[in-house]
Design an enzyme around this catalytic site. Sequence first.
Site, PDB file in Angstrom:
ATOM      1  N   CYS A 120       0.811  -1.231   0.000  1.00 42.81           N
ATOM      2  CA  CYS A 120       0.000   0.000   0.000  1.00 42.81           C
ATOM      3  C   CYS A 120       0.837   1.271   0.000  1.00 42.81           C
ATOM      4  O   CYS A 120       0.328   2.358  -0.273  1.00 42.81           O
ATOM      5  CB  CYS A 120      -0.937   0.004   1.202  1.00 42.81           C
ATOM      6  SG  CYS A 120      -1.940  -1.475   1.294  1.00 42.81           S
ATOM      7  N   HIS A 260      -3.550   6.931   3.287  1.00 45.71           N
ATOM      8  CA  HIS A 260      -3.954   5.664   2.677  1.00 45.71           C
ATOM      9  C   HIS A 260      -5.300   5.260   3.264  1.00 45.71           C
ATOM     10  O   HIS A 260      -5.523   5.355   4.469  1.00 45.71           O
ATOM     11  CB  HIS A 260      -2.886   4.607   2.984  1.00 45.71           C
ATOM     12  CG  HIS A 260      -3.301   3.230   2.595  1.00 45.71           C
ATOM     13  ND1 HIS A 260      -3.885   2.951   1.387  1.00 45.71           N
ATOM     14  CD2 HIS A 260      -3.234   2.041   3.273  1.00 45.71           C
ATOM     15  CE1 HIS A 260      -4.159   1.655   1.325  1.00 45.71           C
ATOM     16  NE2 HIS A 260      -3.779   1.088   2.457  1.00 45.71           N
ATOM     17  N   ASN A 290     -10.242  -0.424   0.464  1.00 47.65           N
ATOM     18  CA  ASN A 290      -8.782  -0.312   0.429  1.00 47.65           C
ATOM     19  C   ASN A 290      -8.292  -0.783  -0.940  1.00 47.65           C
ATOM     20  O   ASN A 290      -8.369  -1.970  -1.251  1.00 47.65           O
ATOM     21  CB  ASN A 290      -8.198  -1.174   1.557  1.00 47.65           C
ATOM     22  CG  ASN A 290      -6.672  -1.132   1.610  1.00 47.65           C
ATOM     23  OD1 ASN A 290      -6.016  -0.632   0.695  1.00 47.65           O
ATOM     24  ND2 ASN A 290      -6.106  -1.665   2.684  1.00 47.65           N
TER      25      ASN A 290
HETATM   26  C1  COA Z   1      -9.667  -5.870  10.170  1.00 51.58           C
HETATM   27  C2  COA Z   1     -10.311  -4.887  11.111  1.00 51.58           C
HETATM   28  C3  COA Z   1     -11.346  -4.064  10.350  1.00 51.58           C
HETATM   29  C4  COA Z   1     -11.029  -5.638  12.213  1.00 51.58           C
HETATM   30  O1  COA Z   1     -11.594  -4.729  13.126  1.00 51.58           O
HETATM   31  P1  COA Z   1     -11.395  -4.941  14.685  1.00 51.58           P
HETATM   32  O2  COA Z   1     -12.147  -3.902  15.370  1.00 51.58           O
HETATM   33  O3  COA Z   1      -9.910  -5.022  14.932  1.00 51.58           O
HETATM   34  O4  COA Z   1     -12.103  -6.317  14.876  1.00 51.58           O
HETATM   35  P2  COA Z   1     -11.544  -7.578  15.655  1.00 51.58           P
HETATM   36  O5  COA Z   1     -10.363  -8.130  14.927  1.00 51.58           O
HETATM   37  O6  COA Z   1     -11.401  -7.163  17.063  1.00 51.58           O
HETATM   38  O7  COA Z   1     -12.713  -8.569  15.460  1.00 51.58           O
HETATM   39  C5  COA Z   1     -13.877  -8.438  16.223  1.00 51.58           C
HETATM   40  C6  COA Z   1     -14.792  -9.582  15.874  1.00 51.58           C
HETATM   41  O8  COA Z   1     -15.389  -9.322  14.600  1.00 51.58           O
HETATM   42  C7  COA Z   1     -15.265 -10.480  13.796  1.00 51.58           C
HETATM   43  N1  COA Z   1     -15.199 -10.077  12.396  1.00 51.58           N
HETATM   44  C8  COA Z   1     -14.106  -9.930  11.625  1.00 51.58           C
HETATM   45  N2  COA Z   1     -14.480  -9.589  10.398  1.00 51.58           N
HETATM   46  C9  COA Z   1     -15.827  -9.497  10.390  1.00 51.58           C
HETATM   47  C10 COA Z   1     -16.789  -9.174   9.425  1.00 51.58           C
HETATM   48  N3  COA Z   1     -16.439  -8.856   8.169  1.00 51.58           N
HETATM   49  N4  COA Z   1     -18.072  -9.173   9.772  1.00 51.58           N
HETATM   50  C11 COA Z   1     -18.468  -9.482  11.018  1.00 51.58           C
HETATM   51  N5  COA Z   1     -17.600  -9.812  11.989  1.00 51.58           N
HETATM   52  C12 COA Z   1     -16.286  -9.816  11.670  1.00 51.58           C
HETATM   53  C13 COA Z   1     -14.021 -11.169  14.289  1.00 51.58           C
HETATM   54  O9  COA Z   1     -14.069 -12.530  13.950  1.00 51.58           O
HETATM   55  C14 COA Z   1     -14.101 -10.937  15.773  1.00 51.58           C
HETATM   56  O10 COA Z   1     -14.966 -11.885  16.318  1.00 51.58           O
HETATM   57  P3  COA Z   1     -14.604 -12.609  17.716  1.00 51.58           P
HETATM   58  O11 COA Z   1     -14.552 -11.480  18.711  1.00 51.58           O
HETATM   59  O12 COA Z   1     -15.753 -13.540  17.896  1.00 51.58           O
HETATM   60  O13 COA Z   1     -13.301 -13.277  17.477  1.00 51.58           O
HETATM   61  C15 COA Z   1      -9.260  -3.948  11.735  1.00 51.58           C
HETATM   62  O14 COA Z   1      -8.468  -4.670  12.653  1.00 51.58           O
HETATM   63  C16 COA Z   1      -8.370  -3.318  10.726  1.00 51.58           C
HETATM   64  O15 COA Z   1      -8.792  -2.553   9.884  1.00 51.58           O
HETATM   65  N6  COA Z   1      -7.051  -3.576  10.829  1.00 51.58           N
HETATM   66  C17 COA Z   1      -6.100  -3.058   9.885  1.00 51.58           C
HETATM   67  C18 COA Z   1      -6.195  -3.845   8.618  1.00 51.58           C
HETATM   68  C19 COA Z   1      -5.577  -3.164   7.468  1.00 51.58           C
HETATM   69  O16 COA Z   1      -5.517  -1.973   7.415  1.00 51.58           O
HETATM   70  N7  COA Z   1      -5.148  -3.933   6.485  1.00 51.58           N
HETATM   71  C20 COA Z   1      -4.627  -3.445   5.274  1.00 51.58           C
HETATM   72  C21 COA Z   1      -3.249  -2.985   5.433  1.00 51.58           C
HETATM   73  S1  COA Z   1      -2.799  -1.956   4.120  1.00 51.58           S
END
Ligand code: COA
Length: 360
Positions: A120, A260, A290
């Site tokens: 990215c 980003h 993204n």
């Molecule tokens: C991926 C992301 C959106 C998840 O959000 P979060 O608030 O961290 O969520 P968590 O990882 O705490 O997950 C919370 C719960 O939601 C669930 N969950 C994950 N994706 C889900 C979805 N699409 N729909 C519903 N639930 C979902 C998880 O399984 C977890 O369940 P659990 O508590 O039973 O295990 C976030 O961590 C993020 O954006 N991280 C950076 C990723 C990124 O930028 N990547 C690209 C890099 S360039």
Amino acid sequence: MTRRPDGIRGTTITGTGMYVPERVLTNRDLEKLVETSDEWIVERTGIRERRIAAANEASSDLALIASQRALQMAGIEADEIDQIVLATTTPDRILPSCGCTLQQKLGATKAAAYDMFAACTGFVYGIGLARGLIGAGVSDTVLVVGVETLSRIVDYTDRNTCVLFGDGAGAAVLRACDAGVGVHAVDMHSDGELGEVLEVPAGISLNPASDRTVAAREHFIRMQGKKLFPFAVRSMEDSTRRCAEAAGWSADAIDLFIPHQANLRIIEGVRERLGLPEEKVYVNIDRYGNTSSASIPIALDECVRSGRLKPGDHLAMAAFGGGATWGATSMTWTLAAQRAADSGARRHEKINTKSREAVS
Ligand SMILES: CC(C)(COP(=O)(O)OP(=O)(O)OC[C@H]1O[C@@H](n2cnc3c(N)ncnc32)[C@H](O)[C@@H]1OP(=O)(O)O)[C@@H](O)C(=O)NCCC(=O)NCCS
């Protein structure tokens, strides 16, 4: 043209362009594929929809339209380009490079062309490279492109990742300018220790494609989102501060910040830490998700064509991504945006029509 006291030439952006595929994949559509909900996706990421490339659209096709638009705005022909830096994680093929394929499609017969794999952060790295090439007098005109067809490596059975990513392309033409304006600083970093946080496990030399890798879904993106989140906020803030400082600005002297677009909560975290008001931070993640290396140049082009950027504005852009990589840039905007957008808009339709004919 004035040079810096050390003889280095200034570098600036003279044209921008973007293209996103027509097909829209909404959160409601994803509800039919995995156990998720529009509410969860909007609340946790800010994303409402993303674009998906057609089966007959490869990355070079998206890059071609974005590049043609950037060249038109810059008012130059393809054979004036000296180098094409194509940032991507999803090239058409691993060989030849997507940069070379774009060069051929664009008719950039005099350009050296190659791919930049910095996930990215690729577009920011591309600006850094272009600035070095132009600054040192190695090249006069560099086309930097960020393009992705991430839908080809997203696992639509994995709700942790499939809601996040989309396809698109953005491009910028960079040329020499007076010292004191244009690009002031580019801050670039990597940390391979974080490599496994965001990866495609198989497909090339470490883990070549086999029946086993296909069955294990190892050709798709795997991500530890929770680990990336705090790193993303911290790294983009640090890098932006460094670039602002190098330009002689305090953070609040930034007129427009283009981060980003990975997660609205990450963008908000960086904005708050930099002390910037909402109106100074550009957000389009709701429409595209993204798009990795394409996210910043897509946002930049939208800002240019809507007149959001004016000559003299202090612009900062920052990214983070797989690798891990991160970085930022600060520049004083020089392009008379509205005029460029007006002249580009008339020819835009022509390209649109031509491109649709090409893929239909
Ligand atoms: C991926 C992301 C959106 C998840 O959000 P979060 O608030 O961290 O969520 P968590 O990882 O705490 O997950 C919370 C719960 O939601 C669930 N969950 C994950 N994706 C889900 C979805 N699409 N729909 C519903 N639930 C979902 C998880 O399984 C977890 O369940 P659990 O508590 O039973 O295990 C976030 O961590 C993020 O954006 N991280 C950076 C990723 C990124 O930028 N990547 C690209 C890099 S360039």
